[in-house]
Scaffold this active site. Sequence first.
Site, short mmCIF file in Angstrom:
data_model
loop_
_atom_site.label_atom_id
_atom_site.label_comp_id
_atom_site.label_asym_id
_atom_site.label_seq_id
_atom_site.Cartn_x
_atom_site.Cartn_y
_atom_site.Cartn_z
N CYS A 12 44.44 44.00 34.43
CA CYS A 12 43.41 44.23 35.42
C CYS A 12 43.25 43.25 35.28
O CYS A 12 42.18 42.32 35.93
CB CYS A 12 42.87 44.84 35.86
SG CYS A 12 44.99 46.23 36.40
N LYS A 15 43.05 39.35 36.66
CA LYS A 15 42.76 39.38 38.26
C LYS A 15 42.43 37.69 37.82
O LYS A 15 41.51 37.55 37.72
CB LYS A 15 42.51 40.54 39.15
CG LYS A 15 43.05 41.92 38.51
CD LYS A 15 43.14 43.05 39.29
CE LYS A 15 42.37 42.85 41.03
NZ LYS A 15 42.03 43.78 41.54
N ASP A 44 41.03 47.43 51.26
CA ASP A 44 41.50 48.63 50.83
C ASP A 44 42.52 48.13 49.78
O ASP A 44 42.82 47.25 49.27
CB ASP A 44 42.23 49.26 52.50
CG ASP A 44 41.44 50.54 52.45
OD1 ASP A 44 41.54 51.05 51.37
OD2 ASP A 44 41.69 51.09 53.24
N ASP A 62 51.31 45.69 41.96
CA ASP A 62 50.45 45.97 40.52
C ASP A 62 51.61 45.10 39.75
O ASP A 62 52.55 45.98 39.56
CB ASP A 62 49.80 46.37 40.76
CG ASP A 62 48.35 46.05 40.74
OD1 ASP A 62 48.06 45.14 39.45
OD2 ASP A 62 47.42 47.02 40.77
N GLY A 132 64.62 46.21 42.00
CA GLY A 132 63.48 45.41 40.96
C GLY A 132 64.11 43.75 40.94
O GLY A 132 65.56 44.14 41.51
#
Length: 340
Positions: A12, A15, A44, A62, A132
């Site tokens: 993360c 990001k 949110d 994600d 996927g």
Amino acid sequence: MDFLSQCTSGGCGAKIGPNELAGFLKNLPKSSDEKLLVAFDTSDDAAIYQVSEELALISTVDFFSPMVEDPRTFGRIAAANAMSDVYAMGGQVLFALNLVCFPEKMDKQKLSEMLIGGAEKLEEANASLAGGHSIYDHEPKYGLAVTGQVDPQKIIHNNTPKIGDVLIITKALGVGMIQSAVRGGLACKESEAAAIASMERLNKYAAEKMRDFPVHACTDVTGFGLLVHALEMAGDNVTLIIDTEQLPLLPQAYYYAEEFLATAAGQRNRQYIGSKVDLNTVSPAFQEILFDPQTSGGLLISVAAEKALECLKAIQKNDPVAAIIGEVYKKESNRPIILV
């Protein structure tokens, strides 16, 4: 070809910063579909689309590049992180689609291991892998597009805490700094193992427990760090008081913070906060911990005070490091968060 060294950033911490992201999103058209109960404009954790009076679908996505060397471990972490948004909104994961980028010249056994790791976490979540999409890229990336379900009357938003609530966090902080130490060859085995175990852990168990209590707001703490996610929770209506001495920390995280093993993402988070929060009340090390990007971090829960201890004890049965870290107060001037 080494799995981790191919990546310029991972987890993360890769990001886009909250300042930049807000600028990009403000120009996008907003949906007029009344069935789209939650969209991107509210910041949110996931989108929610109402199907019937009793059913709404949660949709989130994600993915990121590796932050650990072992592909299977990376697959588990990426999958756990991707499903977290559904749990934060009070939902149940139904199924997911793989998102894969992989170097053409890299050993394909590593790709297989990465996908197996992700599938293991989906199985633990009692969710299905439904398909996927994959492409060749210059560095590996992996994640999930996740679909979940929730009762439209029981959606938990990230910015609806009530005055008097108590704040609970379910995982220890410091993942980003420990991974920075790992990359620099400075991390001890204990802290590295603790960080991996934390990142692999599903928020499913804490989410199941919180459904039994009057939870008014919840978010998962990820790349924007605890402080930015807490700022989103406070919104314009309340002030959150966070006791930094009560923050659960991963082994050696505070030491690494003292040694300034901060990340670029942590600095982007600091820039976003700017003067919105008075940082002078806490040490520089705690400041770094508050800004530290958490890959597959825990849930930040705002729960009614009279049930907070009971809720905490229930969560601690599966997540023993969970802790009460603050309270929700009436809005105090222009101070959305007060650090003590």
